[in-house]
Design an enzyme around this catalytic site. Sequence first.
Site, PDB file in Angstrom:
ATOM      1  N   GLY A  10       0.813  -1.213   0.000  1.00 32.85           N
ATOM      2  CA  GLY A  10       0.000   0.000   0.000  1.00 32.85           C
ATOM      3  C   GLY A  10       0.842   1.256   0.000  1.00 32.85           C
ATOM      4  N   GLN A  11       0.162   2.381   0.103  1.00 39.65           N
ATOM      5  CA  GLN A  11       0.820   3.685   0.052  1.00 39.65           C
ATOM      6  C   GLN A  11       1.851   3.848   1.170  1.00 39.65           C
ATOM      7  OE1 GLN A  11      -0.831   8.023  -1.086  1.00 39.65           O
ATOM      8  NE2 GLN A  11      -1.918   7.122   0.640  1.00 39.65           N
ATOM      9  N   TYR A  63      -9.208  -0.836   6.215  1.00 39.10           N
ATOM     10  CA  TYR A  63     -10.326  -0.639   5.292  1.00 39.10           C
ATOM     11  C   TYR A  63     -10.704   0.824   5.430  1.00 39.10           C
ATOM     12  CZ  TYR A  63     -14.944  -1.434   3.126  1.00 39.10           C
ATOM     13  OH  TYR A  63     -16.060  -1.392   2.316  1.00 39.10           O
ATOM     14  N   TYR A 129     -16.038   4.538   9.711  1.00 38.17           N
ATOM     15  CA  TYR A 129     -14.594   4.331   9.606  1.00 38.17           C
ATOM     16  C   TYR A 129     -13.886   4.795  10.874  1.00 38.17           C
ATOM     17  CZ  TYR A 129      -9.749   5.228   8.329  1.00 38.17           C
ATOM     18  OH  TYR A 129      -8.372   5.267   8.330  1.00 38.17           O
ATOM     19  N   LYS A 133     -11.770   2.506  13.659  1.00 40.45           N
ATOM     20  CA  LYS A 133     -10.371   2.769  13.993  1.00 40.45           C
ATOM     21  C   LYS A 133     -10.205   3.050  15.480  1.00 40.45           C
ATOM     22  CE  LYS A 133      -7.450   2.881  11.374  1.00 40.45           C
ATOM     23  NZ  LYS A 133      -6.577   1.787  10.848  1.00 40.45           N
TER      24      LYS A 133
END
Length: 344
Positions: A10-11, A63, A129, A133
């Site tokens: 990923g980034q 996610y 989201y 988290k």
Amino acid sequence: MRVLLLGANGQLGSDLRRAHEASGARFDLVPIGRDTLDVAVPGDVDRVLKDRDFDALVNCTSYHKTDEVELNGGLAMAVNAHAVDALARICAAKGARFVHFSSDYVFGGDVLHRRPYREDDPTSPVNVYGASKALGETFAQLACPNAIVVRVASLFGVNGASGKGGNFVETIIRVAREKGRLKVVDDQVMSPTATADVAEMVLRMLTQGCPGGVYHVVGSGSASWYAFAREIVRLVNIPADVEACESRDFPTVAMRPAYSVLDGSKISSRFGAMPRWEDALERYLHAKGHRSGTREPAGCRAPDNEAFALRYDLMTTDQVPARTMSEWLLETEFDKYVRTRRRM
């Protein structure tokens, strides 16, 4: 020292691998991809990791497609909370360090808050989201007391977010060049952050020793998405007009925090200040070739319908208000966790 890296493609994971290679750090960094371990699959964490030897585990999985997450709370909790609990338990059992990444989106519910959030400020997510988290943070620290929770924000990196196909910077550049005019929200203020800078700081935390706890690792300074976009267009020298607008002009499935700037003084007092976001942006644009004429790396094209600040192609839906949904998920999932722990 042997360090496992989840979400290595990923980034953020990609920049962690680059930073490790460039630093010459004397530890083994072992990337583990989704084809080997899918944290969304129940039992996969134990199956893959229980027999592996490692001294630390860095979890970059998440996610994080905010609007999609709002409609898929179960998957969000599986990836962003329950999988984190499983990873933290494995680390605790092996006596390994656990480094987990969280988000500025754990904040935002205090609508009157207008100073940078410190690590000990109470969380108040406004969407699913953020709630997932926040719960993941709690699980990580309950299961592994010396866990390091790194909150980041508004990330941009050379590889782009694997789940989104790009990042905000690339979207602004593309739309500015194609349209010559764009509107960007000016009433959401955050901490733009380069993943390259996060990666270097995390390497310091791993190699120089860092107590467990929550740390804000974000670019110094703050900006609205409009101010961020305007600086991108200015630095790339695109002949385009950037206009400010309000969030209500671009309704979204999930609410966003009006203010989620993070205070990085805790990490800077131990390891030095993070670079200012303007400097990080300029370095990023050079790395991508936007300021030097060099060609950008393959596979970094921005998505055609980035749905964050530019809301020009976004579905709408009737739903429970995002804050109510987030709070409900947080309460029910946490209660479920506590009941499970009491039975153990």
